[in-house]
Write a protein that holds these residues in place. Structure first.
Motif, PDB file in Angstrom:
ATOM      1  N   VAL A 246      69.849 -47.369  28.421  1.00  0.00           N
ATOM      2  CA  VAL A 246      71.032 -47.204  27.580  1.00  0.00           C
ATOM      3  C   VAL A 246      70.759 -47.777  26.189  1.00  0.00           C
ATOM      4  N   ARG A 247      71.229 -47.062  25.176  1.00  0.00           N
ATOM      5  CA  ARG A 247      71.075 -47.504  23.797  1.00  0.00           C
ATOM      6  C   ARG A 247      72.387 -48.000  23.191  1.00  0.00           C
ATOM      7  N   ARG A 248      73.511 -47.601  23.793  1.00  0.00           N
ATOM      8  CA  ARG A 248      74.820 -47.941  23.226  1.00  0.00           C
ATOM      9  C   ARG A 248      75.788 -48.305  24.345  1.00  0.00           C
ATOM     10  N   LEU A 249      76.524 -49.390  24.142  1.00  0.00           N
ATOM     11  CA  LEU A 249      77.565 -49.798  25.072  1.00  0.00           C
ATOM     12  C   LEU A 249      78.927 -49.605  24.421  1.00  0.00           C
ATOM     13  N   VAL A 250      79.892 -49.185  25.224  1.00  0.00           N
ATOM     14  CA  VAL A 250      81.278 -49.058  24.773  1.00  0.00           C
ATOM     15  C   VAL A 250      82.172 -49.707  25.818  1.00  0.00           C
TER      16      VAL A 250
ATOM     17  N   THR B 128      80.025 -61.247  20.967  1.00  0.00           N
ATOM     18  CA  THR B 128      78.792 -60.727  21.575  1.00  0.00           C
ATOM     19  C   THR B 128      78.325 -59.438  20.903  1.00  0.00           C
ATOM     20  N   GLY B 129      78.851 -59.162  19.701  1.00  0.00           N
ATOM     21  CA  GLY B 129      78.316 -58.073  18.891  1.00  0.00           C
ATOM     22  C   GLY B 129      79.038 -56.748  18.952  1.00  0.00           C
ATOM     23  N   PHE B 130      80.145 -56.671  19.665  1.00  0.00           N
ATOM     24  CA  PHE B 130      80.901 -55.418  19.719  1.00  0.00           C
ATOM     25  C   PHE B 130      81.767 -55.289  18.477  1.00  0.00           C
TER      26      PHE B 130
ATOM     27  N   THR C 247      98.236 -49.479  23.311  1.00  0.00           N
ATOM     28  CA  THR C 247      97.821 -50.674  24.051  1.00  0.00           C
ATOM     29  C   THR C 247      96.304 -50.833  24.184  1.00  0.00           C
ATOM     30  N   SER C 248      95.537 -49.844  23.767  1.00  0.00           N
ATOM     31  CA  SER C 248      94.079 -49.891  23.945  1.00  0.00           C
ATOM     32  C   SER C 248      93.341 -50.159  22.647  1.00  0.00           C
ATOM     33  N   VAL C 249      92.243 -50.901  22.776  1.00  0.00           N
ATOM     34  CA  VAL C 249      91.283 -51.112  21.706  1.00  0.00           C
ATOM     35  C   VAL C 249      89.920 -50.756  22.291  1.00  0.00           C
ATOM     36  N   CYS C 250      89.160 -49.919  21.596  1.00  0.00           N
ATOM     37  CA  CYS C 250      87.812 -49.588  22.055  1.00  0.00           C
ATOM     38  C   CYS C 250      86.799 -50.240  21.123  1.00  0.00           C
ATOM     39  N   LEU C 251      85.729 -50.732  21.730  1.00  0.00           N
ATOM     40  CA  LEU C 251      84.676 -51.426  20.999  1.00  0.00           C
ATOM     41  C   LEU C 251      83.333 -50.870  21.443  1.00  0.00           C
ATOM     42  N   GLY C 252      82.331 -51.024  20.591  1.00  0.00           N
ATOM     43  CA  GLY C 252      80.989 -50.560  20.938  1.00  0.00           C
ATOM     44  C   GLY C 252      79.924 -51.383  20.263  1.00  0.00           C
ATOM     45  N   LYS C 253      78.702 -51.224  20.725  1.00  0.00           N
ATOM     46  CA  LYS C 253      77.559 -51.874  20.090  1.00  0.00           C
ATOM     47  C   LYS C 253      76.311 -51.117  20.453  1.00  0.00           C
TER      48      LYS C 253
END
Length: 161
Positions: free
Chosen positions: A111-115, A132-134, A149-155
């Motif tokens: 995996v190259r990207r986490l969400v 942690t970098g998100f 109500t949602s927040v999405c984050l990625g790194k």
């Protein structure tokens, strides 16, 4: 944290320990987000099959105190799901350790990207993920249905670790 041993191990989603931790998480989230459609509890065992994802349990001194999952969304992207730590161990660095363990699992899958998705009312979780970098990303998938109500984050993951 004292000298108690901390271990993070793979577990089956259907194991008693996993089901108990997820039930605690679900109860906490349902209390924080009573709005219809605000919670996204879906995670199937097939999504955690070898080569597709994993479910990890955190133990402190032999007691299960947390969990987290990783599921592939596509060949290069995985999602962190079902992150939970017992309130008695929050703020002691276990969240960072769990995120690091899930990132290692993601790297092993190529995996190259986490969400991830978390709730707008989960200040401690948001702080952990940012630390942690998100960073914020647009809502994706089922989370588009709970924009209030949602927040999405990625790194992007480095592959040197």
């Amino acid at each position: 944290m004292t000298s108690e041993t901390i271990t993070i191990v793979r577990a089956e989603l259907t194991a008693e320990v996993s089901r108990r931790l997820i039930a605690l998480l679900n109860a906490e989230l349902s209390g924080l987000y009573p709005e219809p459609g605000a919670n996204h509890f879906q995670l199937d065992t097939e999504e955690l099959a070898p080569g597709r994802g994993t479910f990890l349990v955190v133990y402190r001194g032999g007691t299960a105190v947390g969990c987290g999952a990783l599921r592939l969304l596509d060949a290069e992207t995985a999602e962190l799901k079902r992150m939970y730590l017992s309130p008695i161990v929050r703020g002691k660095g276990l969240g960072r350790r769990l995120v690091a363990a899930l990132e290692a699992e993601a790297r092993a899958l190529g995996v190259r990207r986490l969400v991830l998705e978390t709730g707008v009312r989960r200040a401690a979780a948001l702080a952990l993920y940012r630390a942690t970098g998100f960073h914020p990303i647009p809502l994706f998938g089922e989370y588009c249905l709970s924009a209030e109500t949602s927040v999405c984050l990625g790194k992007v993951l480095d592959h040197e670790s």
